[in-house]
Design a protein around this motif. Sequence first.
Motif, mmCIF file in Angstrom:
data_model
loop_
_atom_site.group_PDB
_atom_site.id
_atom_site.type_symbol
_atom_site.label_atom_id
_atom_site.label_comp_id
_atom_site.label_asym_id
_atom_site.label_seq_id
_atom_site.Cartn_x
_atom_site.Cartn_y
_atom_site.Cartn_z
ATOM 1 N N UNK A 109 0.853 -1.185 0.000
ATOM 2 C CA UNK A 109 0.000 0.000 0.000
ATOM 3 C C UNK A 109 0.892 1.239 0.000
ATOM 4 N N UNK A 110 0.517 2.203 -0.812
ATOM 5 C CA UNK A 110 1.190 3.498 -0.762
ATOM 6 C C UNK A 110 0.653 4.250 0.446
ATOM 7 N N UNK A 111 1.459 5.117 1.045
ATOM 8 C CA UNK A 111 0.979 5.866 2.213
ATOM 9 C C UNK A 111 -0.238 6.718 1.854
ATOM 10 N N UNK A 112 -1.263 6.655 2.669
ATOM 11 C CA UNK A 112 -2.490 7.413 2.424
ATOM 12 C C UNK A 112 -2.294 8.900 2.708
ATOM 13 N N UNK A 113 -1.219 9.252 3.411
ATOM 14 C CA UNK A 113 -1.021 10.653 3.769
ATOM 15 C C UNK A 113 -0.048 11.406 2.856
ATOM 16 N N UNK A 114 0.238 10.870 1.675
ATOM 17 C CA UNK A 114 1.076 11.604 0.720
ATOM 18 C C UNK A 114 0.324 12.842 0.247
ATOM 19 N N UNK A 115 0.961 13.985 0.344
ATOM 20 C CA UNK A 115 0.323 15.228 -0.099
ATOM 21 C C UNK A 115 0.335 15.289 -1.618
ATOM 22 N N UNK A 116 -0.622 15.975 -2.227
ATOM 23 C CA UNK A 116 -0.621 16.108 -3.687
ATOM 24 C C UNK A 116 0.709 16.682 -4.183
ATOM 25 N N UNK A 117 1.206 16.127 -5.269
ATOM 26 C CA UNK A 117 2.472 16.573 -5.831
ATOM 27 C C UNK A 117 3.140 15.486 -6.639
ATOM 28 N N UNK A 118 4.360 15.790 -7.072
ATOM 29 C CA UNK A 118 5.143 14.857 -7.890
ATOM 30 C C UNK A 118 6.161 14.134 -7.013
ATOM 31 N N UNK A 137 9.885 4.828 -10.750
ATOM 32 C CA UNK A 137 8.620 5.090 -11.423
ATOM 33 C C UNK A 137 8.116 6.462 -10.973
ATOM 34 N N UNK A 138 7.893 7.390 -11.912
ATOM 35 C CA UNK A 138 7.311 8.684 -11.531
ATOM 36 C C UNK A 138 5.904 8.484 -10.967
ATOM 37 N N UNK A 139 5.566 9.272 -9.972
ATOM 38 C CA UNK A 139 4.287 9.151 -9.291
ATOM 39 C C UNK A 139 3.714 10.540 -9.073
ATOM 40 N N UNK A 140 2.485 10.756 -9.495
ATOM 41 C CA UNK A 140 1.809 12.022 -9.256
ATOM 42 C C UNK A 140 0.598 11.763 -8.371
#
Length: 162
Positions: A109-118, A137-140
């Motif tokens: 699972x990716x962290x649910x608290x990642x703020x919007x961004x690149x 891998x780029x992630x937005x």
Amino acid sequence: MRATLLTAPVLLTGLVAAPALAGTVTITIPRLSVAEYHRPYVAVWVEPAGGGAARTLAVWYDIKKGGKEPGTKWLSDLRAWWRKGGRSLSLPANGVSGATRAPGQYRLALPADLKPGAYVLHVEAARETGGRELVSVPLTVPRIAGSAAGKSELGAITLSAR
């Protein structure tokens, strides 16, 4: 009427508790045809695209190895992760550390608290009597999608919304 009033707070509580954002990374460890196969050590971390502090999501290593050569001794072979913050991580880390994995597909699972961004998601693998490989891998956020593939130690790495 009374039942409606009693169930409404329960429903609202369930909605509030759901994470605002969640995604999944799928990591493929390929089956290799080699004379002496050892499971790879793997580190998975995410960091801002422009650089910055890394956040380790998983480290798979020989956590049960003891004696004169604890499994942590070889974590420095995961060179990129080690330099980016692995050396300062106190291991075993609850929710991060895990045993090495056999060939197959694994989901994190990716962290649910990642703020919007690149961001950039990195997956690095190193194997005894084998090679070393880093796949990025780029992630937005909030649009979670993307993939990349390794050439030897790692297979497909896929990002998807949950």
